[in-house]
Design a protein around this motif. Structure first.
Motif, PDB file in Angstrom:
ATOM      1  N   ASP A  67       0.848  -1.177   0.000  1.00 49.86           N
ATOM      2  CA  ASP A  67       0.000   0.000   0.000  1.00 49.86           C
ATOM      3  C   ASP A  67       0.895   1.242   0.000  1.00 49.86           C
ATOM      4  O   ASP A  67       1.985   1.239   0.566  1.00 49.86           O
ATOM      5  N   SER A  68       0.447   2.328  -0.616  1.00 48.41           N
ATOM      6  CA  SER A  68       1.299   3.510  -0.746  1.00 48.41           C
ATOM      7  C   SER A  68       1.685   4.099   0.610  1.00 48.41           C
ATOM      8  O   SER A  68       2.799   4.578   0.787  1.00 48.41           O
ATOM      9  N   GLU A  69       0.789   4.048   1.576  1.00 43.54           N
ATOM     10  CA  GLU A  69       1.106   4.556   2.918  1.00 43.54           C
ATOM     11  C   GLU A  69       2.154   3.684   3.604  1.00 43.54           C
ATOM     12  O   GLU A  69       3.095   4.179   4.223  1.00 43.54           O
ATOM     13  N   VAL A  70       1.999   2.377   3.481  1.00 40.70           N
ATOM     14  CA  VAL A  70       2.971   1.451   4.073  1.00 40.70           C
ATOM     15  C   VAL A  70       4.310   1.585   3.359  1.00 40.70           C
ATOM     16  O   VAL A  70       5.366   1.585   3.994  1.00 40.70           O
ATOM     17  N   ARG A  71       4.283   1.721   2.039  1.00 41.11           N
ATOM     18  CA  ARG A  71       5.529   1.892   1.283  1.00 41.11           C
ATOM     19  C   ARG A  71       6.262   3.151   1.730  1.00 41.11           C
ATOM     20  O   ARG A  71       7.471   3.168   1.875  1.00 41.11           O
ATOM     21  N   ARG A  72       5.527   4.222   1.979  1.00 43.90           N
ATOM     22  CA  ARG A  72       6.144   5.463   2.448  1.00 43.90           C
ATOM     23  C   ARG A  72       6.764   5.270   3.825  1.00 43.90           C
ATOM     24  O   ARG A  72       7.871   5.726   4.096  1.00 43.90           O
ATOM     25  N   LEU A  73       6.070   4.544   4.704  1.00 44.86           N
ATOM     26  CA  LEU A  73       6.612   4.277   6.043  1.00 44.86           C
ATOM     27  C   LEU A  73       7.863   3.406   5.986  1.00 44.86           C
ATOM     28  O   LEU A  73       8.829   3.641   6.697  1.00 44.86           O
ATOM     29  N   VAL A  74       7.818   2.379   5.153  1.00 41.84           N
ATOM     30  CA  VAL A  74       8.935   1.432   5.091  1.00 41.84           C
ATOM     31  C   VAL A  74      10.145   2.045   4.402  1.00 41.84           C
ATOM     32  O   VAL A  74      11.271   1.937   4.883  1.00 41.84           O
ATOM     33  N   LEU A  75       9.939   2.700   3.272  1.00 46.22           N
ATOM     34  CA  LEU A  75      11.061   3.214   2.498  1.00 46.22           C
ATOM     35  C   LEU A  75      11.523   4.591   2.942  1.00 46.22           C
ATOM     36  O   LEU A  75      12.613   5.022   2.574  1.00 46.22           O
ATOM     37  N   GLY A  76      10.732   5.279   3.741  1.00 46.48           N
ATOM     38  CA  GLY A  76      11.063   6.636   4.122  1.00 46.48           C
ATOM     39  C   GLY A  76      11.906   6.761   5.366  1.00 46.48           C
ATOM     40  O   GLY A  76      11.959   7.837   5.958  1.00 46.48           O
ATOM     41  N   ASN A  77      12.583   5.716   5.776  1.00 48.71           N
ATOM     42  CA  ASN A  77      13.426   5.797   6.966  1.00 48.71           C
ATOM     43  C   ASN A  77      14.697   4.982   6.743  1.00 48.71           C
ATOM     44  O   ASN A  77      14.996   4.588   5.628  1.00 48.71           O
ATOM     45  N   VAL A  78      15.402   4.718   7.805  1.00 44.11           N
ATOM     46  CA  VAL A  78      16.681   4.006   7.698  1.00 44.11           C
ATOM     47  C   VAL A  78      16.500   2.573   7.195  1.00 44.11           C
ATOM     48  O   VAL A  78      17.388   2.023   6.556  1.00 44.11           O
ATOM     49  N   TYR A  79      15.331   1.987   7.401  1.00 39.73           N
ATOM     50  CA  TYR A  79      15.108   0.614   6.953  1.00 39.73           C
ATOM     51  C   TYR A  79      15.007   0.547   5.434  1.00 39.73           C
ATOM     52  O   TYR A  79      15.373  -0.461   4.827  1.00 39.73           O
ATOM     53  N   GLY A  80      14.531   1.611   4.829  1.00 36.19           N
ATOM     54  CA  GLY A  80      14.538   1.684   3.376  1.00 36.19           C
ATOM     55  C   GLY A  80      15.949   1.728   2.819  1.00 36.19           C
ATOM     56  O   GLY A  80      16.244   1.136   1.779  1.00 36.19           O
ATOM     57  N   VAL A  81      16.833   2.412   3.527  1.00 32.83           N
ATOM     58  CA  VAL A  81      18.242   2.464   3.121  1.00 32.83           C
ATOM     59  C   VAL A  81      18.880   1.085   3.267  1.00 32.83           C
ATOM     60  O   VAL A  81      19.614   0.631   2.386  1.00 32.83           O
ATOM     61  N   ILE A  82      18.576   0.407   4.371  1.00 28.46           N
ATOM     62  CA  ILE A  82      19.111  -0.950   4.572  1.00 28.46           C
ATOM     63  C   ILE A  82      18.600  -1.880   3.472  1.00 28.46           C
ATOM     64  O   ILE A  82      19.348  -2.695   2.943  1.00 28.46           O
ATOM     65  N   LEU A  83      17.327  -1.756   3.128  1.00 25.74           N
ATOM     66  CA  LEU A  83      16.751  -2.577   2.065  1.00 25.74           C
ATOM     67  C   LEU A  83      17.421  -2.288   0.721  1.00 25.74           C
ATOM     68  O   LEU A  83      17.736  -3.206  -0.032  1.00 25.74           O
ATOM     69  N   ALA A  84      17.674  -1.024   0.434  1.00 23.58           N
ATOM     70  CA  ALA A  84      18.335  -0.668  -0.820  1.00 23.58           C
ATOM     71  C   ALA A  84      19.758  -1.215  -0.872  1.00 23.58           C
ATOM     72  O   ALA A  84      20.201  -1.728  -1.905  1.00 23.58           O
TER      73      ALA A  84
END
Length: 125
Positions: free
Chosen positions: A58-75
């Motif tokens: 979901d776009s809201e969940v995607r923003r929460l997940v990718l918009g912090n340090v965990y998104g950087v770790i995932l990348a």
């Protein structure tokens, strides 16, 4: 999501096949080609499932997940732990004589970082 089990299974297969490939180079060289193909396939499936998981959020969940340090770790996990080993597995001459070691280190590190990103990002959401 429904993609999570497939993601963890595929990244686990990639890291296990990378370690087995490194260990089998001197003991069982005849199985090294098969393990190399398994590693390439598992890395490709990991990349496809990771992208599928990201695009179905979901776009809201995607923003929460990718918009912090965990998104950087995932990348970092996807870049260094999936894409870079895919390139090295496809063209081992790029890493020179230490291609198997580099491949194993990147795949295992990437699988670990992928799990860290998935587990910790679920806490953030």
């Amino acid at each position: 999501t429904t993609w999570l089990g497939a993601l963890l299974f595929a990244s686990g297969m990639a890291s296990a096949s990378a370690v087995l490939l490194l260990l089998s180079r001197s003991k069982a060289p005849e199985s090294a080609q098969w393990l190399h193909q398994l590693l390439f396939g598992a890395l490709a499936v990991t990349l496809v499932v990771s992208l599928g998981k990201l695009f179905t959020l979901d776009s809201e969940v995607r923003r929460l997940v990718l918009g912090n340090v965990y998104g950087v770790i995932l990348a970092v996990a996807l870049g260094l732990g999936v894409v870079a080993p895919l390139v090295i597995a496809g063209r081992p001459q790029l890493a020179g004589r230490y291609a198997a070691v580099t491949l194993t280190v990147l795949a295992v590190t990437g699988a670990f970082l992928l799990r860290v990103a998935v587990i910790l990002s679920s806490e953030a959401a």
